[in-house]
Write a protein that holds these residues in place. Structure first.
Motif, short mmCIF file in Angstrom:
data_model
loop_
_atom_site.label_atom_id
_atom_site.label_comp_id
_atom_site.label_asym_id
_atom_site.label_seq_id
_atom_site.Cartn_x
_atom_site.Cartn_y
_atom_site.Cartn_z
N SER A 1 37.67 81.46 -32.12
CA SER A 1 38.38 82.69 -32.23
C SER A 1 37.62 83.77 -32.48
O SER A 1 36.19 83.42 -33.12
N PHE A 2 37.73 84.81 -32.04
CA PHE A 2 36.77 86.04 -32.39
C PHE A 2 37.49 86.87 -33.78
O PHE A 2 38.56 87.07 -33.92
N SER A 3 36.45 87.36 -34.51
CA SER A 3 36.83 88.11 -35.73
C SER A 3 35.75 89.01 -36.05
O SER A 3 34.76 89.44 -35.20
N TYR A 4 35.60 89.49 -37.15
CA TYR A 4 34.67 90.65 -37.70
C TYR A 4 34.23 90.26 -39.03
O TYR A 4 35.14 90.13 -39.90
N ARG B 1 30.72 91.65 -35.30
CA ARG B 1 31.43 90.95 -34.28
C ARG B 1 31.02 89.34 -34.49
O ARG B 1 29.86 88.80 -34.73
N SER B 2 32.19 88.41 -34.65
CA SER B 2 31.73 86.90 -34.91
C SER B 2 32.70 86.10 -34.10
O SER B 2 33.89 86.33 -33.91
N VAL B 3 32.11 84.80 -33.99
CA VAL B 3 32.75 84.00 -33.32
C VAL B 3 33.02 82.73 -34.45
O VAL B 3 32.17 82.55 -35.14
N ALA C 1 30.90 83.75 -26.75
CA ALA C 1 30.34 84.86 -27.81
C ALA C 1 29.44 86.04 -27.34
O ALA C 1 29.66 87.01 -27.79
N GLN D 1 31.04 88.62 -25.56
CA GLN D 1 31.80 89.43 -26.39
C GLN D 1 31.19 90.28 -27.58
O GLN D 1 31.74 91.09 -28.16
N CYS E 1 29.20 89.35 -29.88
CA CYS E 1 28.97 88.74 -31.30
C CYS E 1 27.65 88.65 -31.65
O CYS E 1 26.64 88.43 -31.01
#
Length: 173
Positions: free
Chosen positions: A56-59, A65-67, A95, A98, A100
């Motif tokens: 998933s992608f998050s912060y 931005r992180s995977v 990633a 996106q 990341c």
């Protein structure tokens, strides 16, 4: 999947229905890439999922931005053919698309091979206390190491789109 990996009971809470709804609804909460095996027997092609990676992608307030790696699994009889590596590289490329700049995951402390596998991509164990065997270790890949891993993934993933091993054709979807 938890049955295959023998996770402790407290981690077996998600139903198949929830996985389908959360991953394939109008707003997916996770992404999944699968490795399929095309078995050509008796002039028919049979597809079988033999591996997958979920993320998933998050912060991250420190890294942006992180995977976040949720799950990586390759059926035991198909291990040793670089499918796990190919799935990881596919995740890293998504990633990158996106934006990341950091990758994170959790690995059970008792799974030494999994921790070593993640370390081969540059992940660093950020766990601050000595865990017992059922604890999770927090692994992180960031800064120059993350960029180096992205470059390597771009170069190597081209060779993994189709892999022929022992008469079976593998492909990533």
């Amino acid at each position: 999947m938890s049955e295959l990996q023998k996770y402790p009971d407290q981690y077996r809470t998600v139903t198949v229905e929830k996985l389908i709804n959360d991953g394939f609804g109008p707003r997916p909460w996770y992404h999944c890439i699968v490795a399929e095996c095309i078995n050509r027997q008796d002039s028919q092609q049979e597809m079988e999922i033999i591996g997958l990676i979920m993320y998933s992608f998050s912060y991250d307030v420190y890294g942006g931005r992180s995977v976040f790696g949720l799950e990586l699994f390759v059926k035991p009889e198909h291990r040793g053919h670089k499918l796990g590596k190919a799935l990881m590289h596919a995740k890293f490329l998504h990633a990158k698309e996106q934006g990341c700049t950091i990758a994170q995951t959790l690995v059970f402390h008792k799974h030494l091979r999994a921790r070593q596998f993640q370390a081969s991509f540059g992940y660093v164990d950020q766990t601050t206390e000595v865990p017992d065997s059922n604890r999770l270790n927090f692994l992180e890949l960031m800064d120059g190491s993350f960029q180096d891993t992205l470059k390597k993934a771009e170069d190597e993933l081209k060779t993994y789109k189709h892999i022929e091993v022992a008469g079976l054709n593998f492909k990533l979807q």
